[in-house]
Design an enzyme around this catalytic site. Structure first.
Site: not given
Ligand code: TYM
Length: 350
Positions: A118, A211, A214
Protein backbone atom coordinates in the site's frame (compact mmCIF):
# COMPACT_ATOMS: atom_id res chain seq x y z
CA UNK A 1 -8.86 -21.56 32.65
CA UNK A 2 -9.33 -21.54 28.86
CA UNK A 3 -10.80 -18.46 27.20
CA UNK A 4 -14.47 -18.33 26.32
CA UNK A 5 -14.68 -18.71 22.53
CA UNK A 6 -15.66 -15.49 20.80
CA UNK A 7 -15.53 -14.41 17.15
CA UNK A 8 -14.45 -10.97 15.97
CA UNK A 9 -13.89 -9.66 12.47
CA UNK A 10 -13.92 -6.38 10.59
CA UNK A 11 -14.41 -4.90 7.13
CA UNK A 12 -13.19 -1.50 5.98
CA UNK A 13 -15.72 0.97 4.63
CA UNK A 14 -13.61 1.95 1.64
CA UNK A 15 -15.44 1.83 -1.66
CA UNK A 16 -17.21 -1.08 -3.19
CA UNK A 17 -17.54 -4.37 -1.38
CA UNK A 18 -16.83 -7.17 -3.83
CA UNK A 19 -17.14 -10.90 -4.28
CA UNK A 20 -13.75 -11.42 -2.55
CA UNK A 21 -14.97 -9.72 0.64
CA UNK A 22 -18.17 -11.72 0.42
CA UNK A 23 -16.73 -15.19 -0.17
CA UNK A 24 -13.48 -14.73 1.75
CA UNK A 25 -15.05 -13.15 4.82
CA UNK A 26 -18.76 -12.30 5.05
CA UNK A 27 -20.08 -15.78 4.15
CA UNK A 28 -17.99 -17.17 6.99
CA UNK A 29 -19.19 -14.42 9.36
CA UNK A 30 -22.73 -15.62 8.69
CA UNK A 31 -21.80 -19.26 9.33
CA UNK A 32 -20.01 -18.57 12.61
CA UNK A 33 -23.22 -17.15 14.09
CA UNK A 34 -24.58 -20.67 14.48
CA UNK A 35 -21.86 -21.78 16.86
CA UNK A 36 -20.35 -18.67 18.48
CA UNK A 37 -21.02 -15.27 19.95
CA UNK A 38 -19.86 -12.93 17.20
CA UNK A 39 -18.80 -9.29 16.96
CA UNK A 40 -18.65 -7.75 13.48
CA UNK A 41 -17.14 -4.32 13.11
CA UNK A 42 -17.10 -1.72 10.34
CA UNK A 43 -13.54 -0.49 10.80
CA UNK A 44 -13.90 3.18 9.93
CA UNK A 45 -10.66 4.10 11.75
CA UNK A 46 -8.71 1.74 9.50
CA UNK A 47 -10.42 3.26 6.48
CA UNK A 48 -8.72 6.65 6.92
CA UNK A 49 -5.14 5.29 6.95
CA UNK A 50 -4.60 6.05 3.27
CA UNK A 51 -4.95 9.41 1.55
CA UNK A 52 -8.30 11.15 1.52
CA UNK A 53 -8.32 10.61 -2.26
CA UNK A 54 -8.48 6.88 -1.48
CA UNK A 55 -11.16 6.88 1.22
CA UNK A 56 -13.17 9.67 -0.30
CA UNK A 57 -13.75 12.20 2.51
CA UNK A 58 -16.30 12.53 5.31
CA UNK A 59 -19.53 12.19 3.31
CA UNK A 60 -18.25 9.14 1.45
CA UNK A 61 -16.91 7.55 4.66
CA UNK A 62 -20.28 7.79 6.42
CA UNK A 63 -22.05 6.50 3.30
CA UNK A 64 -19.65 3.55 3.01
CA UNK A 65 -19.94 2.76 6.73
CA UNK A 66 -23.70 2.45 6.36
CA UNK A 67 -23.29 0.43 3.16
CA UNK A 68 -20.99 -2.16 4.79
CA UNK A 69 -23.43 -2.41 7.72
CA UNK A 70 -26.23 -2.98 5.20
CA UNK A 71 -24.16 -5.67 3.45
CA UNK A 72 -23.61 -7.50 6.75
CA UNK A 73 -27.32 -7.56 7.44
CA UNK A 74 -28.39 -8.31 3.87
CA UNK A 75 -25.97 -11.26 3.82
CA UNK A 76 -27.62 -12.72 6.92
CA UNK A 77 -25.87 -11.34 10.00
CA UNK A 78 -28.36 -10.90 12.83
CA UNK A 79 -27.59 -7.67 14.73
CA UNK A 80 -29.93 -8.65 17.54
CA UNK A 81 -28.27 -11.95 18.39
CA UNK A 82 -24.74 -10.75 17.61
CA UNK A 83 -22.98 -7.39 17.73
CA UNK A 84 -22.66 -5.12 14.67
CA UNK A 85 -21.07 -1.70 15.16
CA UNK A 86 -18.58 0.82 13.83
CA UNK A 87 -15.13 0.99 15.39
CA UNK A 88 -14.88 4.74 16.07
CA UNK A 89 -17.86 4.60 18.47
CA UNK A 90 -15.85 2.54 20.97
CA UNK A 91 -12.83 4.51 22.20
CA UNK A 92 -11.19 1.38 23.64
CA UNK A 93 -9.91 0.50 20.14
CA UNK A 94 -7.65 3.56 20.10
CA UNK A 95 -6.73 3.24 23.78
CA UNK A 96 -5.67 -0.38 23.57
CA UNK A 97 -3.85 0.32 20.30
CA UNK A 98 -1.68 2.83 22.20
CA UNK A 99 -0.67 0.23 24.78
CA UNK A 100 0.03 -2.23 21.95
CA UNK A 101 2.11 0.42 20.15
CA UNK A 102 4.45 0.16 23.10
CA UNK A 103 4.47 -3.66 22.95
CA UNK A 104 4.87 -4.19 19.18
CA UNK A 105 8.32 -3.68 17.66
CA UNK A 106 9.20 -1.59 14.61
CA UNK A 107 10.84 -4.63 13.02
CA UNK A 108 7.62 -6.64 13.22
CA UNK A 109 5.64 -3.94 11.46
CA UNK A 110 8.36 -3.33 8.90
CA UNK A 111 7.84 -6.89 7.64
CA UNK A 112 4.12 -6.46 6.88
CA UNK A 113 3.56 -7.07 3.17
CA UNK A 114 0.30 -5.12 3.09
CA UNK A 115 2.09 -1.99 4.29
CA UNK A 116 4.79 -2.47 1.67
CA UNK A 117 2.18 -2.91 -1.07
CA UNK A 118 0.00 0.00 0.00
CA UNK A 119 2.83 2.42 0.74
CA UNK A 120 4.53 1.54 -2.54
CA UNK A 121 7.82 3.23 -3.37
CA UNK A 122 7.03 6.46 -1.56
CA UNK A 123 7.20 5.16 2.01
CA UNK A 124 8.24 8.51 3.46
CA UNK A 125 4.89 9.84 2.39
CA UNK A 126 2.75 7.04 3.87
CA UNK A 127 0.74 7.96 6.97
CA UNK A 128 1.91 6.78 10.38
CA UNK A 129 -1.58 5.23 10.65
CA UNK A 130 -0.93 3.02 7.63
CA UNK A 131 2.24 1.68 9.24
CA UNK A 132 0.37 1.19 12.52
CA UNK A 133 -2.68 -0.43 10.86
CA UNK A 134 -1.91 -3.98 12.10
CA UNK A 135 -1.51 -2.78 15.71
CA UNK A 136 -4.98 -1.23 15.63
CA UNK A 137 -6.21 -4.50 14.15
CA UNK A 138 -4.71 -6.44 17.08
CA UNK A 139 -6.45 -4.00 19.44
CA UNK A 140 -9.78 -4.58 17.63
CA UNK A 141 -9.59 -8.31 18.24
CA UNK A 142 -8.08 -8.34 21.71
CA UNK A 143 -10.30 -5.60 23.12
CA UNK A 144 -12.97 -8.33 23.12
CA UNK A 145 -10.48 -11.07 23.95
CA UNK A 146 -11.74 -12.80 20.80
CA UNK A 147 -10.41 -16.28 20.12
CA UNK A 148 -11.41 -16.78 16.46
CA UNK A 149 -11.13 -14.41 13.51
CA UNK A 150 -12.68 -15.30 10.13
CA UNK A 151 -10.73 -13.53 7.36
CA UNK A 152 -9.50 -13.95 3.79
CA UNK A 153 -6.00 -15.26 3.10
CA UNK A 154 -4.51 -11.78 2.74
CA UNK A 155 -5.00 -11.11 6.46
CA UNK A 156 -2.99 -14.11 7.67
CA UNK A 157 0.16 -12.13 8.37
CA UNK A 158 -1.78 -9.51 10.35
CA UNK A 159 -3.32 -12.25 12.48
CA UNK A 160 0.14 -13.65 13.20
CA UNK A 161 1.17 -10.20 14.38
CA UNK A 162 -1.89 -10.03 16.65
CA UNK A 163 -0.80 -13.30 18.22
CA UNK A 164 2.75 -11.97 18.70
CA UNK A 165 1.41 -8.84 20.38
CA UNK A 166 -0.89 -10.86 22.68
CA UNK A 167 1.96 -13.14 23.63
CA UNK A 168 4.45 -10.34 24.30
CA UNK A 169 1.89 -8.45 26.39
CA UNK A 170 1.21 -11.61 28.42
CA UNK A 171 4.97 -12.11 28.92
CA UNK A 172 5.92 -8.49 29.59
CA UNK A 173 3.18 -8.06 32.18
CA UNK A 174 3.13 -11.66 33.43
CA UNK A 175 3.69 -10.80 37.11
CA UNK A 176 1.11 -8.06 37.05
CA UNK A 177 -1.41 -10.33 35.32
CA UNK A 178 -0.84 -13.06 37.90
CA UNK A 179 -1.17 -10.50 40.70
CA UNK A 180 -4.61 -9.60 39.29
CA UNK A 181 -5.44 -13.29 39.39
CA UNK A 182 -6.36 -13.35 35.71
CA UNK A 183 -6.40 -16.65 33.84
CA UNK A 184 -3.10 -18.12 35.11
CA UNK A 185 -1.08 -15.18 33.88
CA UNK A 186 -2.65 -15.18 30.40
CA UNK A 187 -4.65 -12.02 29.92
CA UNK A 188 -5.08 -12.07 26.16
CA UNK A 189 -5.85 -15.22 24.12
CA UNK A 190 -3.78 -15.88 21.00
CA UNK A 191 -6.46 -15.36 18.35
CA UNK A 192 -6.80 -18.01 15.67
CA UNK A 193 -7.40 -17.04 12.04
CA UNK A 194 -10.23 -18.93 10.36
CA UNK A 195 -9.37 -19.01 6.67
CA UNK A 196 -11.80 -21.52 5.23
CA UNK A 197 -13.67 -22.54 2.09
CA UNK A 198 -12.72 -22.79 -1.59
CA UNK A 199 -12.44 -18.99 -2.07
CA UNK A 200 -10.10 -17.64 0.61
CA UNK A 201 -8.31 -15.64 -2.07
CA UNK A 202 -10.59 -14.55 -4.90
CA UNK A 203 -8.57 -13.26 -7.83
CA UNK A 204 -9.18 -10.45 -10.33
CA UNK A 205 -11.41 -11.39 -13.28
CA UNK A 206 -8.90 -9.68 -15.60
CA UNK A 207 -5.73 -11.29 -14.22
CA UNK A 208 -5.79 -14.54 -12.26
CA UNK A 209 -2.48 -13.73 -10.57
CA UNK A 210 -3.79 -10.55 -8.90
CA UNK A 211 -6.14 -10.40 -5.92
CA UNK A 212 -9.66 -9.09 -6.53
CA UNK A 213 -9.53 -5.68 -4.87
CA UNK A 214 -11.51 -2.52 -4.23
CA UNK A 215 -8.61 -0.45 -5.46
CA UNK A 216 -8.15 -2.03 -8.92
CA UNK A 217 -8.65 0.69 -11.54
CA UNK A 218 -10.73 -1.63 -13.73
CA UNK A 219 -14.27 -2.19 -12.49
CA UNK A 220 -14.38 -5.26 -14.75
CA UNK A 221 -11.78 -6.91 -12.49
CA UNK A 222 -14.33 -7.42 -9.71
CA UNK A 223 -17.98 -8.17 -9.05
CA UNK A 224 -19.35 -5.59 -6.65
CA UNK A 225 -22.06 -6.60 -4.21
CA UNK A 226 -24.15 -3.73 -5.60
CA UNK A 227 -23.80 -4.74 -9.30
CA UNK A 228 -27.07 -5.48 -11.09
CA UNK A 229 -27.77 -8.77 -12.86
CA UNK A 230 -26.74 -7.54 -16.35
CA UNK A 231 -23.46 -6.11 -15.08
CA UNK A 232 -22.60 -9.33 -13.24
CA UNK A 233 -23.35 -11.47 -16.31
CA UNK A 234 -21.34 -9.17 -18.55
CA UNK A 235 -18.31 -9.13 -16.25
CA UNK A 236 -18.27 -12.92 -16.04
CA UNK A 237 -18.63 -13.30 -19.79
CA UNK A 238 -15.68 -10.93 -20.26
CA UNK A 239 -13.56 -12.61 -17.56
CA UNK A 240 -10.14 -13.67 -18.78
CA UNK A 241 -9.74 -17.40 -19.50
CA UNK A 242 -7.32 -19.60 -21.42
CA UNK A 243 -8.08 -21.53 -24.63
CA UNK A 244 -8.16 -25.03 -23.08
CA UNK A 245 -11.40 -26.71 -21.99
CA UNK A 246 -11.87 -27.13 -18.24
CA UNK A 247 -10.00 -30.10 -16.73
CA UNK A 248 -11.88 -32.99 -15.14
CA UNK A 249 -9.73 -33.02 -12.00
CA UNK A 250 -8.46 -30.36 -9.63
CA UNK A 251 -4.84 -31.11 -10.45
CA UNK A 252 -5.50 -29.83 -13.97
CA UNK A 253 -6.14 -26.34 -12.57
CA UNK A 254 -2.49 -25.93 -11.57
CA UNK A 255 -0.78 -23.18 -13.58
CA UNK A 256 -4.19 -22.07 -14.89
CA UNK A 257 -4.95 -19.22 -12.45
CA UNK A 258 -7.99 -17.82 -14.26
CA UNK A 259 -9.68 -21.22 -14.60
CA UNK A 260 -8.82 -22.05 -11.00
CA UNK A 261 -10.34 -18.76 -9.81
CA UNK A 262 -13.63 -19.17 -11.68
CA UNK A 263 -14.02 -22.77 -10.53
CA UNK A 264 -13.27 -21.66 -6.96
CA UNK A 265 -15.93 -18.95 -7.17
CA UNK A 266 -18.46 -21.45 -8.51
CA UNK A 267 -17.61 -23.92 -5.74
CA UNK A 268 -17.87 -21.30 -3.00
CA UNK A 269 -21.16 -19.87 -4.24
CA UNK A 270 -22.76 -23.28 -4.63
CA UNK A 271 -21.33 -24.79 -1.44
CA UNK A 272 -19.64 -27.56 -3.42
CA UNK A 273 -16.00 -28.64 -3.70
CA UNK A 274 -13.90 -27.70 -6.74
CA UNK A 275 -13.57 -31.41 -7.56
CA UNK A 276 -17.33 -31.74 -7.63
CA UNK A 277 -17.72 -28.70 -9.89
CA UNK A 278 -15.14 -30.14 -12.30
CA UNK A 279 -16.97 -33.46 -12.39
CA UNK A 280 -19.91 -31.55 -13.83
CA UNK A 281 -18.13 -29.05 -16.09
CA UNK A 282 -14.80 -30.77 -16.89
CA UNK A 283 -14.03 -31.22 -20.62
CA UNK A 284 -16.70 -28.64 -21.43
CA UNK A 285 -16.15 -25.26 -23.04
CA UNK A 286 -15.59 -22.17 -20.95
CA UNK A 287 -18.55 -20.43 -22.52
CA UNK A 288 -21.13 -22.83 -21.11
CA UNK A 289 -19.39 -22.87 -17.72
CA UNK A 290 -19.40 -19.07 -17.71
CA UNK A 291 -23.13 -18.99 -18.45
CA UNK A 292 -23.79 -21.29 -15.50
CA UNK A 293 -21.49 -19.22 -13.30
CA UNK A 294 -23.17 -15.94 -14.30
CA UNK A 295 -26.56 -17.43 -13.49
CA UNK A 296 -25.32 -18.70 -10.12
CA UNK A 297 -23.76 -15.33 -9.24
CA UNK A 298 -26.94 -13.48 -10.09
CA UNK A 299 -29.10 -15.93 -8.11
CA UNK A 300 -26.90 -15.60 -5.04
CA UNK A 301 -25.99 -11.91 -5.18
CA UNK A 302 -29.08 -10.16 -6.57
CA UNK A 303 -31.15 -10.69 -3.40
CA UNK A 304 -28.29 -9.27 -1.31
CA UNK A 305 -27.97 -6.21 -3.57
CA UNK A 306 -31.74 -5.67 -3.38
CA UNK A 307 -31.76 -5.89 0.40
CA UNK A 308 -28.75 -3.57 0.69
CA UNK A 309 -30.52 -1.00 -1.44
CA UNK A 310 -33.60 -1.20 0.76
CA UNK A 311 -31.54 -0.87 3.94
CA UNK A 312 -29.37 2.09 2.87
CA UNK A 313 -32.52 3.98 1.90
CA UNK A 314 -33.22 4.24 5.64
CA UNK A 315 -30.00 5.58 7.23
CA UNK A 316 -31.79 6.22 10.54
CA UNK A 317 -32.44 2.50 10.90
CA UNK A 318 -28.80 1.62 10.15
CA UNK A 319 -27.52 4.23 12.59
CA UNK A 320 -29.79 2.80 15.30
CA UNK A 321 -28.29 -0.66 14.70
CA UNK A 322 -24.76 0.79 14.96
CA UNK A 323 -25.61 2.71 18.14
CA UNK A 324 -27.09 -0.31 19.81
CA UNK A 325 -24.19 -2.52 18.70
CA UNK A 326 -21.67 0.04 19.94
CA UNK A 327 -23.31 0.14 23.37
CA UNK A 328 -23.04 -3.62 23.67
CA UNK A 329 -19.47 -3.64 22.34
CA UNK A 330 -18.47 -0.84 24.73
CA UNK A 331 -19.67 -2.83 27.74
CA UNK A 332 -17.21 -5.63 26.89
CA UNK A 333 -14.45 -3.23 25.81
CA UNK A 334 -14.66 -1.15 29.00
CA UNK A 335 -14.08 -4.23 31.12
CA UNK A 336 -10.96 -5.18 29.10
CA UNK A 337 -9.65 -1.61 29.29
CA UNK A 338 -10.20 -1.45 33.03
CA UNK A 339 -8.22 -4.66 33.56
CA UNK A 340 -5.54 -3.66 30.99
CA UNK A 341 -4.98 -0.34 32.76
CA UNK A 342 -4.59 -2.10 36.10
CA UNK A 343 -2.15 -4.56 34.54
CA UNK A 344 -0.04 -1.79 33.00
CA UNK A 345 -0.16 0.33 36.17
CA UNK A 346 -2.24 3.26 34.95
CA UNK A 347 -4.10 4.77 37.89
CA UNK A 348 -7.77 5.03 37.04
CA UNK A 349 -10.71 6.71 38.71
CA UNK A 350 -12.40 4.35 41.15
P1 TYM B 1 -10.84 -5.40 4.13
O1 TYM B 1 -11.98 -4.48 4.22
O2 TYM B 1 -9.73 -5.06 3.22
O3 TYM B 1 -11.34 -6.84 3.76
C1 TYM B 1 -12.43 -7.42 4.44
C2 TYM B 1 -12.32 -8.94 4.40
O4 TYM B 1 -12.36 -9.39 3.05
C3 TYM B 1 -11.28 -10.27 2.81
N1 TYM B 1 -10.86 -10.14 1.39
C4 TYM B 1 -10.77 -11.16 0.54
N2 TYM B 1 -10.99 -12.48 0.69
C5 TYM B 1 -10.80 -13.27 -0.39
N3 TYM B 1 -10.41 -12.79 -1.61
C6 TYM B 1 -10.17 -11.48 -1.81
N4 TYM B 1 -9.82 -11.03 -3.02
C7 TYM B 1 -10.35 -10.59 -0.70
N5 TYM B 1 -10.22 -9.25 -0.55
C8 TYM B 1 -10.54 -8.99 0.75
C9 TYM B 1 -10.19 -9.82 3.76
O5 TYM B 1 -9.25 -10.85 4.00
C10 TYM B 1 -11.00 -9.45 4.99
O6 TYM B 1 -11.25 -10.61 5.78
N6 TYM B 1 -7.59 -5.55 7.84
C11 TYM B 1 -8.93 -6.03 7.56
C12 TYM B 1 -9.99 -5.30 8.37
C13 TYM B 1 -9.83 -5.46 9.85
C14 TYM B 1 -9.95 -6.67 10.59
C15 TYM B 1 -9.76 -6.32 11.95
C16 TYM B 1 -10.21 -7.99 10.22
C17 TYM B 1 -9.56 -4.48 10.75
N7 TYM B 1 -9.52 -4.99 11.98
C18 TYM B 1 -9.81 -7.27 12.95
C19 TYM B 1 -10.25 -8.94 11.24
C20 TYM B 1 -10.05 -8.58 12.58
C21 TYM B 1 -9.17 -5.92 6.06
O7 TYM B 1 -8.34 -6.20 5.28
O8 TYM B 1 -10.34 -5.50 5.64
Amino acid sequence: MPFVERVFSGVQPTGNLHLGNYLGAIVNFVKMQETHNCIYCVVDMHAITQGVDVWGGPVELARNTREVTAAFIAAGIDPKKHIVFNQSQVSGHAELAWIFNCVARMGWLGRMTQFKEKAGKDRENASVGLFDYPVLMAADILLYRATHVPVGEDQKQHLELSRDIAQKFNNDFGDSIRAQGTNDGLFFPLPEPLITGPATRVMSLRDGTKKMSKSDASDNSRINLTDDADTIAQKIRKAKTDPEPLPTEEKGLEARPEADNLVGIFAALSGRSKADVLREFGNGQFSSFKNALAELCVTKLAPIAGEMKRLVADPGHIDAILNEGSDRARAIADETMKLSKDIVGFIRRR
